[in-house]
Design a protein around this motif. Structure first.
Motif, short mmCIF file in Angstrom:
data_model
loop_
_atom_site.label_atom_id
_atom_site.label_comp_id
_atom_site.label_asym_id
_atom_site.label_seq_id
_atom_site.Cartn_x
_atom_site.Cartn_y
_atom_site.Cartn_z
N MET A 3 30.18 -15.04 18.37
CA MET A 3 29.62 -13.93 19.14
C MET A 3 29.21 -14.44 20.52
O MET A 3 28.53 -15.46 20.63
CB MET A 3 28.41 -13.34 18.41
N ARG A 4 29.62 -13.70 21.54
CA ARG A 4 29.20 -14.02 22.91
C ARG A 4 28.09 -13.04 23.28
O ARG A 4 28.31 -11.82 23.27
CB ARG A 4 30.37 -13.93 23.89
N ILE A 5 26.92 -13.57 23.61
CA ILE A 5 25.75 -12.74 23.86
C ILE A 5 25.23 -13.00 25.25
O ILE A 5 25.21 -14.15 25.72
CB ILE A 5 24.67 -13.00 22.78
N ALA A 6 24.83 -11.94 25.95
CA ALA A 6 24.36 -12.04 27.32
C ALA A 6 22.90 -11.60 27.39
O ALA A 6 22.46 -10.71 26.65
CB ALA A 6 25.21 -11.17 28.25
N LEU A 7 22.16 -12.23 28.30
CA LEU A 7 20.79 -11.84 28.60
C LEU A 7 20.74 -11.35 30.04
O LEU A 7 21.15 -12.07 30.95
CB LEU A 7 19.83 -13.03 28.44
N GLY A 8 20.24 -10.13 30.24
CA GLY A 8 20.08 -9.59 31.58
C GLY A 8 18.60 -9.52 31.92
O GLY A 8 17.90 -8.57 31.54
N GLN A 9 18.10 -10.55 32.60
CA GLN A 9 16.67 -10.66 32.93
C GLN A 9 16.41 -9.87 34.22
O GLN A 9 16.64 -10.36 35.32
CB GLN A 9 16.28 -12.12 33.07
N ILE A 10 15.94 -8.65 34.05
CA ILE A 10 15.71 -7.76 35.19
C ILE A 10 14.21 -7.58 35.42
O ILE A 10 13.39 -8.01 34.60
CB ILE A 10 16.36 -6.39 34.96
N SER A 11 13.86 -6.94 36.51
CA SER A 11 12.49 -6.54 36.77
C SER A 11 12.48 -5.02 36.94
O SER A 11 12.91 -4.49 37.96
CB SER A 11 11.96 -7.23 38.04
N SER A 12 12.03 -4.33 35.90
CA SER A 12 12.07 -2.88 35.90
C SER A 12 11.08 -2.30 36.91
O SER A 12 10.04 -2.89 37.20
CB SER A 12 11.74 -2.33 34.51
N THR A 13 11.39 -1.11 37.38
CA THR A 13 10.48 -0.34 38.23
C THR A 13 9.78 0.71 37.36
O THR A 13 9.95 0.75 36.14
CB THR A 13 11.25 0.36 39.35
N THR A 14 9.03 1.59 38.00
CA THR A 14 8.38 2.68 37.28
C THR A 14 9.25 3.94 37.23
O THR A 14 8.81 4.97 36.73
CB THR A 14 7.04 3.04 37.94
N VAL A 15 10.49 3.85 37.72
CA VAL A 15 11.37 5.01 37.82
C VAL A 15 12.53 4.83 36.84
O VAL A 15 13.42 4.00 37.07
CB VAL A 15 11.90 5.19 39.25
N PRO A 16 12.56 5.58 35.73
CA PRO A 16 13.62 5.39 34.74
C PRO A 16 15.03 5.52 35.32
O PRO A 16 15.93 4.77 34.92
CB PRO A 16 13.33 6.48 33.70
N GLY A 17 15.25 6.46 36.24
CA GLY A 17 16.58 6.62 36.82
C GLY A 17 17.01 5.38 37.61
O GLY A 17 18.17 4.97 37.54
N ALA A 18 16.09 4.80 38.36
CA ALA A 18 16.40 3.58 39.09
C ALA A 18 16.70 2.43 38.14
O ALA A 18 17.58 1.59 38.39
CB ALA A 18 15.25 3.21 40.03
N ASN A 19 16.00 2.40 37.02
CA ASN A 19 16.24 1.33 36.05
C ASN A 19 17.58 1.49 35.35
O ASN A 19 18.18 0.50 34.91
CB ASN A 19 15.09 1.29 35.04
N LEU A 20 18.08 2.72 35.25
CA LEU A 20 19.43 2.91 34.72
C LEU A 20 20.47 2.25 35.62
O LEU A 20 21.50 1.77 35.14
CB LEU A 20 19.73 4.40 34.57
N LEU A 21 20.22 2.22 36.92
CA LEU A 21 21.13 1.53 37.83
C LEU A 21 21.11 0.02 37.56
O LEU A 21 22.15 -0.64 37.65
CB LEU A 21 20.76 1.82 39.28
N LEU A 22 19.93 -0.51 37.22
CA LEU A 22 19.86 -1.93 36.83
C LEU A 22 20.63 -2.17 35.54
O LEU A 22 21.33 -3.17 35.40
CB LEU A 22 18.40 -2.35 36.66
N VAL A 23 20.49 -1.25 34.58
CA VAL A 23 21.25 -1.38 33.33
C VAL A 23 22.74 -1.37 33.62
O VAL A 23 23.51 -2.19 33.09
CB VAL A 23 20.87 -0.24 32.35
N GLU A 24 23.17 -0.45 34.46
CA GLU A 24 24.59 -0.36 34.81
C GLU A 24 25.09 -1.66 35.42
O GLU A 24 26.18 -2.15 35.08
CB GLU A 24 24.80 0.79 35.79
N GLN A 25 24.29 -2.26 36.29
CA GLN A 25 24.66 -3.52 36.92
C GLN A 25 24.79 -4.63 35.89
O GLN A 25 25.76 -5.42 35.91
CB GLN A 25 23.59 -3.90 37.94
N GLU A 26 23.84 -4.71 34.96
CA GLU A 26 23.88 -5.78 33.96
C GLU A 26 25.00 -5.57 32.95
O GLU A 26 25.61 -6.53 32.47
CB GLU A 26 22.52 -5.88 33.25
#
Length: 263
Positions: free
Chosen positions: A1-24
């Motif tokens: 299994m190849r597993i990835a960790l996406g260490q992000i810094s979330s904001t208080t805006v769920p929509g903006a954080n979806l853009l971080l999810v998309e990037q990761e």
């Protein structure tokens, strides 16, 4: 299994954080990962009113994560908040697979420690979660859960070869050492791989995150640990990404060498 960790810094805006999810998700797909682990509170960082962002599992936030997982043909594990029956929220981890929601886990052990009381706004879950990802049984835990070895041995007893641990670890003296030590200890307790992904340290945090009772905003330090406690990958405090191949035969060998699960 190849597993990835996406260490992000979330904001208080769920929509903006979806853009971080998309990037990761894009990074994980490019890296050939089957699983992407994102932090606890990916939907919205701590320190904001969580009841205003909480959504049910069929809400727009989960729907978008499911779409991203399907488009990339991988499993995305991410932290969010769902409404609880008593007016609080659940600290929920979802596992969005290519073909739909594989499961969700409501954090059992709440962070009532170091002067913080998560239970004031978050209701505890009651049921551990294991799920099958590409034929591999994977367990799920969240942040403060990592201090409770019984959960990890229970997940292993239910067949987990890997346990993923989204987190938003609180800052403070010695806390990074504790996080690393606990991840290694839980790997040894369960003779399983541990893939622990934390929120990156907020760039504006400075010394503020070390104040007693401050919201757990993250310190980075994401890591992947082998069934014998060896650190196979580790990230620093800043936003970052890594992907690692897990040889699952190591779990069988570790359990033969150190049969702690046999009692």
């Amino acid at each position: 299994m190849r597993i990835a960790l996406g260490q992000i810094s979330s904001t208080t805006v769920p929509g903006a954080n979806l853009l971080l999810v998309e990037q990761e998700v894009a990074r994980a797909a490019t890296a050939g990962a089957q699983v992407l682990v994102l932090p606890e509170a990916t939907m919205c960082r701590f320190g904001a009113p969580l009841h205003t962002v909480a959504e049910p599992l069929d809400g727009p936030w989960v729907t978008r994560v499911l779409q991203l997982a399907a488009d990339a043909a991988l499993t995305v594990v991410a932290g969010m908040f769902t409404p609880a029956d008593d007016g609080r929220v659940h600290n929920t981890v979802i596992a969005a697979g290519p073909d739909g929601l594989l499961g969700h886990y409501d954090k059992i052990h709440l962070y009532d420690a170091f002067g913080h009381r998560e239970s004031d706004t978050v209701a505890p879950g009651t049921k551990p979660l294991t799920m099958d990802v590409d034929g591999v049984r994977v367990g799920v835990a969240t942040c403060y859960d990592i201090r409770f070895p019984g959960l990890f041995t229970a997940l292993a007893a239910h067949g987990a070869l890997v346990t993923v641990v989204p987190a938003s670890w609180g800052a403070g003296p010695g806390k990074l050492d504790q996080w690393t030590l606990l991840a290694r200890a839980r790997a040894l307790d369960s003779t399983s791989f541990i893939a622990a992904c934390g929120q990156a340290a907020p760039s504006e945090a400075g010394a503020t995150g070390a104040v007693l009772g401050a919201p757990p905003m993250g310190i980075g330090g994401s890591l992947i640990v082998s069934p014998l406690g060896e650190v196979r990958a580790a990230l620093g405090p800043a936003a970052d990404f890594t992907a690692v191949d897990l040889d699952l035969r190591e779990v069988r060998r570790a359990r033969e060498l150190v049969p702690v699960l046999a009692g």
